[in-house]
Design an enzyme around this catalytic site. Structure first.
Site, PDB file in Angstrom:
ATOM      1  N   ILE A 192       0.844  -1.200   0.000  1.00 14.59           N
ATOM      2  CA  ILE A 192       0.000   0.000   0.000  1.00 14.59           C
ATOM      3  C   ILE A 192       0.876   1.245   0.000  1.00 14.59           C
ATOM      4  O   ILE A 192       0.988   1.946   1.014  1.00 14.59           O
ATOM      5  CB  ILE A 192      -0.950   0.024   1.219  1.00 14.59           C
ATOM      6  CG1 ILE A 192      -1.711  -1.288   1.314  1.00 14.59           C
ATOM      7  CG2 ILE A 192      -1.942   1.172   1.093  1.00 14.59           C
ATOM      8  CD1 ILE A 192      -2.773  -1.301   2.372  1.00 14.59           C
ATOM      9  N   PRO A 193       1.518   1.522  -1.128  1.00 11.98           N
ATOM     10  CA  PRO A 193       2.299   2.760  -1.183  1.00 11.98           C
ATOM     11  C   PRO A 193       1.353   3.950  -1.123  1.00 11.98           C
ATOM     12  O   PRO A 193       0.180   3.831  -1.484  1.00 11.98           O
ATOM     13  CB  PRO A 193       2.982   2.678  -2.551  1.00 11.98           C
ATOM     14  CG  PRO A 193       2.122   1.772  -3.361  1.00 11.98           C
ATOM     15  CD  PRO A 193       1.522   0.792  -2.395  1.00 11.98           C
ATOM     16  N   HIS A 194       1.837   5.060  -0.611  1.00 13.63           N
ATOM     17  CA  HIS A 194       0.969   6.234  -0.558  1.00 13.63           C
ATOM     18  C   HIS A 194       1.769   7.520  -0.534  1.00 13.63           C
ATOM     19  O   HIS A 194       2.903   7.550  -0.074  1.00 13.63           O
ATOM     20  CB  HIS A 194       0.018   6.182   0.632  1.00 13.63           C
ATOM     21  CG  HIS A 194       0.665   5.782   1.916  1.00 13.63           C
ATOM     22  ND1 HIS A 194       0.869   4.466   2.246  1.00 13.63           N
ATOM     23  CD2 HIS A 194       1.160   6.504   2.939  1.00 13.63           C
ATOM     24  CE1 HIS A 194       1.458   4.399   3.423  1.00 13.63           C
ATOM     25  NE2 HIS A 194       1.660   5.629   3.870  1.00 13.63           N
ATOM     26  N   GLY A 195       1.155   8.552  -1.051  1.00 10.90           N
ATOM     27  CA  GLY A 195       1.798   9.860  -1.038  1.00 10.90           C
ATOM     28  C   GLY A 195       0.793  10.911  -0.627  1.00 10.90           C
ATOM     29  O   GLY A 195      -0.350  10.924  -1.094  1.00 10.90           O
ATOM     30  N   THR A 252       2.428   9.498   7.512  1.00 15.91           N
ATOM     31  CA  THR A 252       1.411  10.131   6.676  1.00 15.91           C
ATOM     32  C   THR A 252       0.014  10.016   7.293  1.00 15.91           C
ATOM     33  O   THR A 252      -0.846  10.819   7.026  1.00 15.91           O
ATOM     34  CB  THR A 252       1.374   9.521   5.261  1.00 15.91           C
ATOM     35  OG1 THR A 252       1.581   8.133   5.375  1.00 15.91           O
ATOM     36  CG2 THR A 252       2.427  10.144   4.388  1.00 15.91           C
TER      37      THR A 252
END
Lengths: 159, 465
Positions: A68-71, B13
């Site tokens: 689950i990559p996220h930015g 995040t």
């Protein structure tokens, strides 16, 4: 106001069920391109930077074939998802070193927009359910893929 | 019933791992038969917030965090630290280690701010609750006082008037220390008292109220008032003012800060500011009428008036003495300076002589206070006075009174309005140096002895309860 669904944030054109990336970088770049397809990004390079920066803090390959990559960046116009299934798997430097076969990329704007963030959080939690993740891996068409999410989404009213 | 486990998850995040870790811990914990509750601190704020009771009853505490969070709720407890990803990967090990106290870390301090993030209102009521809020404020104010005091003192090292020349290092140090740090110490104090009472919502009214208290010359007592007023006014607005749910954001961002800050500021200016002005004027007249009379009486009055350690009443004494400098009368200035120097020096000596009576933090603050006292920066005594007024204030008043009587009787004179012991190196700044030092020593000794006596009595009383 109707309850926001996970699939409201996941456009058809941002799903690929036939990806064959060879490396983690290829996988991320392809997912980022999928995200851009549905017009979620203002600045694809700035967003890519945010995703890579998150990855250097620790892998988002959380094990059991899931990543689950996220930015989170102001390069994101509105929150969104991109999804890939990778039949043969890709080495993602995951926590358990297993190849990743299902990848969800998350894009979040740099705000405290609660409703959307909650939806993204819900998906993250749902993906911990292996049955759900496996159903997604087996989806033959994009329509089925979305249906599976909708069904599971409706079942998890608690989140 | 199973053992109780509480956890906080937070990732940088705050959109994925925070919640995944929470889900893993929750599921695994429940399967293992624990009673587990997980608070998530994600990008959209804290959810499923742990109450003070839950934390107090927990057999294991897990901090699955990748970023700094407010850990004061767990002060004095054993916590198990792990990355959010670690909790996702090995939830069972994490929970078992937290409960079995394997690889856990004991956090410093004793549980000070209970229920902080839970309901804004703290469970503690009455004196005990009030004390905790003041302590919270002191803990944030202390480093500001130390930094400000020492930097100001350093500026005097270049000569007591060196800072007046703009652009010099002495000027810069004085700007940073005196105008900067000492200028905001009261606002910081009030802000964190209010924060302790009403969390983040109370901060704006607290810091602004504190600034107003400072600018109307209300001193640290004004700062305490501003802090409590800000905290409880904010709580009242948050709880009593109901607005439609769709306007909740407007309430938090506009209504609460504007109303609370406005009310607190106006109260400080009109309800507190006016009387302070009146009292100041009356006292100045009183002091003027005393001059030329009994030296001992004047000395006693000086010491007693210095009770607020640089607050509005002390300022009367100080301004009175400075005013006389222009008329060529220098003895009251020496007495006033003794009054301002004795409290921090006396307290510092008390911490050095009987370290066991003090906390580690106070012992360190004591060392700084000694230097601040030498530099005539009375503020060094304030953190001590705020924590324990019924010990510190009488001790300081008595010490200051004795010191100023000795100073007046010895005929010590000082021609500069500040500088403390730095004046010793300036030719002719002090007349009868021996008398001045004797006055300081006598005053500080009285403050030290009384502080130790009162503190010991106070501790005995608490112990016997």
């Amino acid at each position: 106001m109707a309850k926001l669904k996970i699939t409201d944030l996941l456009a058809k054109e941002s799903i690929s069920l036939t990806s064959t990336p060879k490396t983690k970088k290829e996988a991320l770049d392809e997912a980022i391109a999928l995200m851009a397809k549905s017009g979620k990004l203002r600045d694809i390079d700035a967003y890519r930077e945010a995703v890579y920066a998150r990855e250097t803090e620790g892998t988002t390959g959380i094990g059991e074939g899931l990543a689950i990559p996220h930015g989170k960046s102001n390069a994101v116009i509105r929150p969104g998802l991109a999804a890939m299934t990778i039949k043969n798997g890709v080495d993602y430097e995951a926590l358990d070193d297993e190849p990743v076969t299902l990848l969800f990329l998350i894009a979040a704007p740099d705000t405290e927009d609660n409703i959307h963030l909650d939806v993204l959080a819900k998906l993250s939690v749902m993906l911990m359910d292996e049955e759900f993740a496996n159903a997604l891996r087996g989806a033959a068409t994009v329509e089925t893929f979305l249906e599976i999410i909708d069904r599971a989404d409706a079942l998890r009213e608690d989140l | 019933m199973g053992k109780k486990v509480v956890a906080i998850t937070a990732c940088t995040t705050g959109i994925a791992h925070t919640y995944m870790a929470a889900e893993k811990l929750q599921k695994t914990g429940t399967q293992l038969g624990y009673e587990i509750k997980v608070e998530t601190q994600g990008a959209s704020g804290a959810k499923n917030i742990l109450t003070a009771e839950e934390i107090a009853e927990a057999d294991g505490i897990i901090l699955a965090i990748d970023k700094g969070i407010d850990e004061s709720r767990f002060a004095g407890r054993e916590v198990y630290r792990v990355k959010a990803a670690g909790a996702i990967k090995e939830p069972q090990k994490v929970i078992e280690n937290a409960v079995g106290k394997i690889g856990t870390e004991k956090l410093a301090g004793t549980a000070v701010q209970t229920g902080q993030a839970s309901k804004p209102a703290n469970g503690e009521k009455g004196i005990k609750g009030a004390y905790k809020h003041v302590m919270a404020g002191v803990s944030y104010m202390l480093p500001v006082v130390v930094a400000g005091g020492i930097l100001t003192a350093l500026s005097f090292a270049f000569g007591v008037y060196a800072y007046e020349e703009e652009g010099t290092l002495a000027w810069a140090l004085h700007l940073i220390g005196a105008s900067g740090a000492l200028g905001i110490m009261i606002p910081v104090f009030s802000a964190y008292i209010a924060h302790s009472i009403a969390n983040r919502s109370g901060f704006a009214a607290g810091i602004v109220g504190g600034w107003v208290a400072n600018s109307i010359g209300a001193g640290f007592i004004g700062g305490i008032l501003a802090g409590f007023l800000a905290g409880y006014v904010t709580l009242l607005i948050v709880e009593k003012l109901s607005m439609p749910k769709s306007l909740q954001g407007v309430k938090d961002i506009l209504v609460v800060p504007i109303l609370s800050t406005g009310i607190v500021g106006l109260v400080m200016v009109f309800v507190l500011g006016k009387p302070i002005q009146a009292v100041t004027a009356a006292l100045t007249g009183f002091l003027t009428s005393l001059s030329g009379g009994s030296i001992i009486l004047l000395g006693v009055i000086f010491g007693l008036l210095y009770w607020d350690l640089g607050g509005p009443i002390s300022k009367v004494v100080y301004t009175f003495a400075v005013g006389l400098l222009a008329e060529g009368v220098y003895a009251p200035m020496a007495a006033a300076m003794v009054c301002g120097m004795v409290p921090p020096i006396g307290i510092a000596l008390a911490t050095l002589l009987k370290p066991k009576l003090w906390t580690a933090e106070q012992r360190e603050a004591g060392k700084a206070a000694l230097f601040l006292g030498f530099s005539f920066i009375t503020e060094g005594a304030i953190p001590f006075a705020a924590e324990d007024p019924k010990v510190i204030l009488p001790a300081c008043m008595a010490g200051s009174a004795v010191g100023s009587i000795v100073s007046l009787m010895m005929g010590a004179q000082i021609v500069a309005p500040h500088g403390g012991l730095f004046l010793l190196v300036i030719p002719n700044a002090i007349a009868n140096v021996g008398g001045f030092l004797l006055a300081l020593t006598a005053g500080a000794a009285v403050t030290m002895l009384l502080t130790l006596l009162l503190k010991t009595l106070d501790l005995k009383k608490k112990g016997s309860k």
